[in-house]
Design an enzyme around this catalytic site. Sequence first.
Site, mmCIF file in Angstrom:
data_model
loop_
_atom_site.group_PDB
_atom_site.id
_atom_site.type_symbol
_atom_site.label_atom_id
_atom_site.label_comp_id
_atom_site.label_asym_id
_atom_site.label_seq_id
_atom_site.Cartn_x
_atom_site.Cartn_y
_atom_site.Cartn_z
ATOM 1 N N PHE A 154 41.484 -12.764 203.874
ATOM 2 C CA PHE A 154 43.331 -12.330 205.268
ATOM 3 C C PHE A 154 42.240 -11.377 206.124
ATOM 4 O O PHE A 154 42.072 -10.525 205.514
ATOM 5 C CB PHE A 154 43.919 -12.230 203.396
ATOM 6 N N ASN A 214 48.256 -4.533 199.119
ATOM 7 C CA ASN A 214 49.068 -5.414 200.029
ATOM 8 C C ASN A 214 48.557 -6.935 199.562
ATOM 9 O O ASN A 214 47.955 -7.955 199.678
ATOM 10 C CB ASN A 214 48.362 -5.270 201.488
ATOM 11 N N PRO A 215 50.145 -7.294 198.563
ATOM 12 C CA PRO A 215 50.006 -8.773 197.690
ATOM 13 C C PRO A 215 50.496 -9.586 199.006
ATOM 14 O O PRO A 215 51.123 -9.613 199.971
ATOM 15 C CB PRO A 215 50.970 -8.137 196.567
#
Length: 281
Positions: free
Chosen positions: A88, A184-185
């Site tokens: 990510f 920060n899932p």
Amino acid sequence: MNLLLAEVAQATQRLADAGVPSPRNDAEELAAFVHGVKRGGLHTVKDADFDARYWEVTARREAREPLQHITGRAYFRYLELQVGPGVFVPRPETESVVGWAIDAVRAMDVVEPLIVDLCTGSGAIALALAQEVPRSRVHAVELSEDALRWTRKNVEGSRVDLRQGNALDAFRDLDGQVDLVISNPPYIPLTEWEYVAPEARDYDPQLALFSGEDGLDLIRGLERTAHRLLRPGGVVVIEHADTQGGQVPWIFTEERGWADAADHPDLNNRPRFATARRATP
């Protein structure tokens, strides 16, 4: 105006026409990347040194391939990180989340604060905390082996303790000792798939984006993990979508052992992250 700056102007228009959110920034970043200079030095590139590869990378960005995948780097607070397919790409919005966390840790007046970053991805959050809270002990966990290939490169030489595993079961050896849990899932609802920007939907790993019908499945699980890890008075910080501001604090209820649950805005004044304190028995 030299040749490169003229080409940057054309590239900016092409990227704008393709719907790229920051066309001028990206056109300049790509030019700097190809020519091996800083953005502020684009005017120093001689016309004879113009590299036609610039139009190759511009076409890739025009097709909405992430800028960071093309250059192989992402900037986060004071860090330059290596990123690419499988991990990510950290976003500017998360910088305000980390800023709040740093202030919270400093206010604790703990000599060597113990910090856990769940779903660390590129390692951006963990590394920023380790850098900006010098005596902190920072631990991070990531499930994806594809992501970890990048995380390991980024944390090499740092004091971040990186582990592979499921965030819901991680760090049993730290239960009840942690000062700050941050994450920060994935939080995008599966129903929102078609509205996600192409850079994220088509290039970021799905595991890092989506979490159930309402996007809150993993956050519900992380609430229990955070409660297990934190000492009484310890703090949890969870990023969420700007449309979830009214929902996430309600996961951290008094009945489940929390106090002071609240939401906080990002730099654009949109609800971006929730915090809560583990209640003292």
